[in-house]
Design a protein around this motif. Structure first.
Motif, mmCIF file in Angstrom:
data_model
loop_
_atom_site.group_PDB
_atom_site.id
_atom_site.type_symbol
_atom_site.label_atom_id
_atom_site.label_comp_id
_atom_site.label_asym_id
_atom_site.label_seq_id
_atom_site.Cartn_x
_atom_site.Cartn_y
_atom_site.Cartn_z
ATOM 1 N N PHE A 247 59.816 76.136 58.011
ATOM 2 C CA PHE A 247 60.595 75.690 57.518
ATOM 3 C C PHE A 247 61.139 74.610 56.338
ATOM 4 C CE2 PHE A 247 61.224 76.426 61.949
ATOM 5 C CZ PHE A 247 62.639 77.426 62.341
ATOM 6 N N VAL A 248 61.798 74.876 55.379
ATOM 7 C CA VAL A 248 62.027 74.546 53.676
ATOM 8 C C VAL A 248 63.518 73.716 54.112
ATOM 9 C CG1 VAL A 248 61.950 74.550 50.747
ATOM 10 C CG2 VAL A 248 60.289 76.635 52.186
ATOM 11 N N ILE A 249 62.833 72.371 54.470
ATOM 12 C CA ILE A 249 64.448 71.760 53.809
ATOM 13 C C ILE A 249 64.058 70.638 52.945
ATOM 14 C CG2 ILE A 249 63.876 71.094 55.818
ATOM 15 C CD1 ILE A 249 66.497 70.599 56.862
ATOM 16 N N GLU A 250 65.682 69.753 53.133
ATOM 17 C CA GLU A 250 65.245 68.397 52.273
ATOM 18 C C GLU A 250 64.957 67.571 53.269
ATOM 19 O OE1 GLU A 250 68.342 67.253 49.673
ATOM 20 O OE2 GLU A 250 69.171 68.701 49.673
ATOM 21 N N PRO A 251 64.060 66.192 53.043
ATOM 22 C CA PRO A 251 63.293 65.699 54.191
ATOM 23 C C PRO A 251 64.426 65.049 54.954
ATOM 24 C CG PRO A 251 62.354 65.950 52.094
ATOM 25 C CD PRO A 251 63.294 66.780 52.073
ATOM 26 N N LYS A 252 65.357 64.665 54.540
ATOM 27 C CA LYS A 252 66.764 63.737 54.856
ATOM 28 C C LYS A 252 67.017 64.706 55.921
ATOM 29 C CE LYS A 252 70.321 64.300 51.453
ATOM 30 N NZ LYS A 252 71.129 64.094 49.689
ATOM 31 N N TYR A 253 67.671 65.336 55.642
ATOM 32 C CA TYR A 253 68.574 66.432 56.865
ATOM 33 C C TYR A 253 67.511 66.916 57.539
ATOM 34 C CZ TYR A 253 71.963 65.984 53.530
ATOM 35 O OH TYR A 253 73.432 65.918 52.610
ATOM 36 N N ASP A 254 65.689 67.178 57.147
ATOM 37 C CA ASP A 254 64.736 67.690 58.372
ATOM 38 C C ASP A 254 65.108 66.990 59.587
ATOM 39 O OD1 ASP A 254 63.021 68.841 59.398
ATOM 40 O OD2 ASP A 254 61.258 67.789 58.537
ATOM 41 N N ARG A 255 65.208 65.455 59.603
ATOM 42 C CA ARG A 255 64.805 64.427 60.527
ATOM 43 C C ARG A 255 66.017 64.405 61.161
ATOM 44 N NH1 ARG A 255 63.283 61.273 56.259
ATOM 45 N NH2 ARG A 255 65.346 60.105 55.917
#
Length: 342
Positions: A247-255
């Motif tokens: 998965f490729v996603i911005e870290p802040k939204y990953d959480r």
């Protein structure tokens, strides 16, 4: 006369039952004939067949003189033309040539008289005659110097109608296969279209993980010389599976997403299937929107590296939205959110 002329017959058109004329005896519409180019071969005029005097004007087209075959190799070369020099010169011979290796056919041209001055109108007339009975899909004309006149050269693409289509092997449905190949029974087929169908089917099987699929499209004759039996021979080979999902996603939204990523339907070990991947993208995007990511977009990419297949899932979430309703005493917030389709 300025540019090369090519004439195309619309695909899928049925062969006329009458020979040489359409219903009502009308000649092929002139709108089917596009612009003509007459092309000459530099230096050919200096290398002429030594077979005697030119043909008299009253000889009919198609009656080529002895010795013309020795010049055929030169006639096949493509070269810039000298149109002004060739227009108006007498036509000393007519050459009809078919492209490709399938369905070679020699057909005399009777609408043009040897000795007649060369012109765009004459070439269009010859092309119309060749296309009239439906045996050819398209044609073009050019001209080459020959002694004191020219050779009118007509190049045609043979066509046949598909009486039936047989599929041998394969792992996909007949409907899906024919749709991807753009083939249908009763439609036209040419040698170039057969090659295009093979490429489309290879691309189709690649979408489902059959990287080494072998495709062969062949045609065999029937009782009707203008109809063929088309065979699609398909050997799918081994189907590949996904080695790793990333998965490729911005870290802040990953959480924020947490376990929501686990709802993506395609996992490690699943077969490659572009249709299922697109469905998984849409379902995941809908789940993200329901979680408050109203601008969510989900895409994927398959990366093949040797024996491994990596699935990259791009979660473009956009901002997280939260809705609060003030002054509401009758409905739950969830009911209002659903009503607003948020």
């Amino acid at each position: 006369m300025g540019a090369a002329a090519a004439v195309h017959r619309p695909r899928g058109r049925r062969l006329p039952r009458s020979q040489g004329r359409h219903a009502g005896g009308a000649v092929l519409p002139a709108a089917w004939i596009l612009l003509l180019t007459l092309v000459s071969l530099p230096g050919f005029a200096q290398t002429q067949p030594d077979d005697g005097a030119p043909s008299p004007p009253d000889r009919r087209a198609g009656e080529e003189r002895t010795g013309l075959d020795r010049a055929r190799a030169r006639l096949l070369r493509e070269a810039p033309g000298r149109l002004a020099e060739l227009e108006g010169k007498p036509i000393r011979s007519i050459s009809v040539e078919t492209t490709g290796s399938r369905w070679p056919e020699t057909k005399p041209v009777r609408s043009v008289t040897l000795g007649e001055p060369l012109s765009a109108q004459v070439a269009r007339r010859a092309i119309a005659e060749l296309l009239e009975d439906g045996g050819f899909a398209q044609a073009y004309a050019d001209a080459r110097p020959l002694q004191d006149g020219v050779v009118l050269r007509l190049v045609v693409v043979p066509r046949r109608l598909m009486a039936s289509i047989h599929i041998e092997g394969g792992s996909l449905t007949r409907e899906r296969t024919l749709e991807a190949a753009k083939l249908e029974e009763g439609g036209e087929i040419t040698e170039p279209l057969m090659g295009e169908a093979e490429e489309r089917l290879r691309s189709l099987y690649l979408r489902y993980g059959y990287d080494d699929a072998k495709i062969a499209v062949t045609a065999s004759g029937t009782d009707d010389p203008r109809r063929v039996l088309l065979t699609l021979d398909i050997t799918p080979g081994e189907r590949r599976t996904i080695s790793l999902r990333i998965f490729v996603i911005e870290p802040k939204y990953d959480r924020v997403l947490g376990d929501l990523k686990g709802e993506y339907a395609v996992e490690r070990g699943d077969h490659i299937d572009e249709d299922e991947l697109l469905d998984a993208n849409n379902e995941m995007a809908e789940a993200l929107r329901e979680a408050g990511f109203l601008e969510a977009i989900v895409k994927h990419r398959i990366l093949r590296r040797g024996q491994d297949v990596f699935l990259y899932v791009y979660l473009q979430t956009g901002p997280l939205s939260r809705f609060f309703f003030e002054g509401n005493f009758r409905f739950d917030d969830s009911e209002l959110t659903d009503a607003l389709e948020l």
